[in-house]
Write a protein that holds these residues in place. Structure first.
Motif, short mmCIF file in Angstrom:
data_model
loop_
_atom_site.label_atom_id
_atom_site.label_comp_id
_atom_site.label_asym_id
_atom_site.label_seq_id
_atom_site.Cartn_x
_atom_site.Cartn_y
_atom_site.Cartn_z
N ARG A 376 11.61 -4.63 -8.10
CA ARG A 376 10.29 -5.10 -8.50
C ARG A 376 9.47 -3.95 -9.07
NH1 ARG A 376 7.07 -6.62 -4.35
NH2 ARG A 376 6.09 -8.38 -5.44
N TRP A 389 2.81 -7.90 -10.24
CA TRP A 389 4.19 -7.58 -9.87
C TRP A 389 5.15 -8.44 -10.69
CZ3 TRP A 389 6.29 -3.81 -7.00
CH2 TRP A 389 5.48 -3.12 -6.09
N THR A 391 9.60 -9.05 -11.21
CA THR A 391 10.98 -8.68 -10.86
C THR A 391 11.70 -8.25 -12.13
OG1 THR A 391 11.13 -10.13 -8.93
CG2 THR A 391 13.19 -9.52 -10.00
#
Length: 402
Positions: A376, A389, A391
């Motif tokens: 992440r 955030w 991934t």
């Protein structure tokens, strides 16, 4: 007059803001002219779930192949919808691009991707194909070594799979570009329209700000992997027909752009040689076994990433099934140190068991279970967005038995 002045002001503001957005770089790792493979494996990038004008796409197979080359892909798998006479002449090397011809077929309320290594026919009609698929799905896990059957977009609106996942299914799409876009629209239509407006200035940012985590698919992976081996894939869902009534005049998003967003990175112990039959088998087996990771490539080139589990004598790739041995260690290495804050997250049986803010880490394996890795990263998006955030990388699981 006032209306004209107001419109002119808004237009100038729009373009000035667009120039500001044009400066934003979505990559969280330093750009490199050429990227090396990891130390022990060869990393090959490719996409599946791709449609041409032979079915629901907007361009010829040759145009799509050219787009894949421009996007820097190593392999491409055509999956035209309910097509039973896909020309096999495209199955070959096109320059450095390996092209495979698979299919995407209607099954119940869902869609299945199917590829046969031996080029066994799925049938001449949709009815015959559904009978063949029903037989494949009823088999035990891994029983058919020469075919690949993948559930496309399991939670896409209108195509959601209902009931238990059949044992004969090799896996499903964890990421699907169209599903992510549809969810963004359902979550916030205003935000999606804003992404469309800024697309001309920064296409990568336009897609990135729509990203949401595939939480339903992750839950399905963690549930199924406790019962049997399952492989997850990234699907491009590329057709370049997102704009209604202009599908064949405005190819949006372009095939090249779709191919640059996310992909599957196959890890091989030996490099591709240029021999089509041998290389096709290598790619097929890696996709069948889960020896690959999925990456959001617009966040940066992940080539050089590797995750393995090692003991004193042997190294195991993601997707491998093996017994627990003393001294086993899960090793993860990023290709570069991200420019923004990041973390390597290790999951065991769907539970977060370790977070590391280092480009390399070793995690001791002391008990059996299903292990997977997620990388992440954070990114500070331009106004009006904020830090978010994302991934960057999902690995396929490691399956460790007692």
């Amino acid at each position: 007059m006032k209306t004209l002045v107001a419109f002119s002001f808004l237009l100038v503001t729009y373009f000035l803001y667009g120039f500001y957005l044009n400066q934003f770089d979505t990559s969280i790792v330093p750009h490199q002219i050429s990227t090396a493979h990891s130390s022990n494996y060869y990393d090959y990038k490719g996409v599946l779930n791709v449609h041409t004008d032979l079915s629901s796409g907007s361009a010829t197979p040759n145009f799509v192949i050219t787009s894949a080359k421009l996007a820097g892909l190593d392999f491409l798998i055509f999956t035209d919808l309910n097509l039973f006479n896909m020309p096999t002449s495209f199955e070959s090397y096109h320059g450095n691009l390996l092209v495979m011809s698979a299919g995407k077929y209607s099954y119940l309320d869902s869609r299945l991707l199917y590829y046969s290594l031996t080029q066994e026919s799925i049938g001449d009609t949709l009815g015959e194909a559904q009978v063949k698929l029903a037989d494949l799905l009823s088999q035990k896990t891994g029983a058919n070594k020469d075919s690949l059957t993948v559930l496309a977009h399991p939670y896409k609106a209108g195509f959601t799979w209902s009931g238990e996942i059949p044992t004969g299914l090799d896996g499903f799409e964890l990421w699907n570009l169209k599903s992510l876009s549809n969810r963004a629209w359902d979550y916030s239509k205003a935000s999606t329209i804003w992404s469309l407006l800024i697309y001309p200035f920064n296409p990568r940012l336009s897609f990135l700000r729509l990203y949401t985590e595939p939480t339903d698919e992750i839950a399905l992976l963690d549930k199924l992997s406790q019962q049997r081996k399952v492989v997850v894939y990234a699907g491009a869902e590329a057709s370049a027909r997102a704009i209604p009534l202009a599908n064949y005049f405005i190819k949006f998003p372009s095939y090249k752009r779709s191919f640059e967003i996310m992909s599957n990175h196959v890890l091989l112990k030996s490099e591709l040689t240029g021999s089509f039959n041998g290389d096709r088998a290598k790619i097929f087996n890696a996709l069948k076994q889960g020896n690959f990771y999925m990456a959001m490539d617009i966040l940066g080139d992940p080539k050089g990433f590797v995750a393995t589990i090692e003991d004193e004598k042997q190294t195991y790739l993601m997707g491998s099934e093996f017994k627990l041995k003393k001294g086993m260690v899960l090793k993860v290495k990023l290709p570069a140190v991200p420019k923004e804050y990041f973390e390597i997250v290790i999951f065991k049986d769907g539970v977060d068991v370790g977070r590391v803010n280092q480009p390399e880490t070793e995690f001791p394996i002391t008990s059996p279970g299903v292990y997977r890795v997620q990388v992440r990263v954070t990114a500070m998006l331009p106004i009006p967005d904020a830090k978010k955030w994302f991934t960057w990388i999902y690995t396929n699981p490691f399956y460790i038995t007692p």
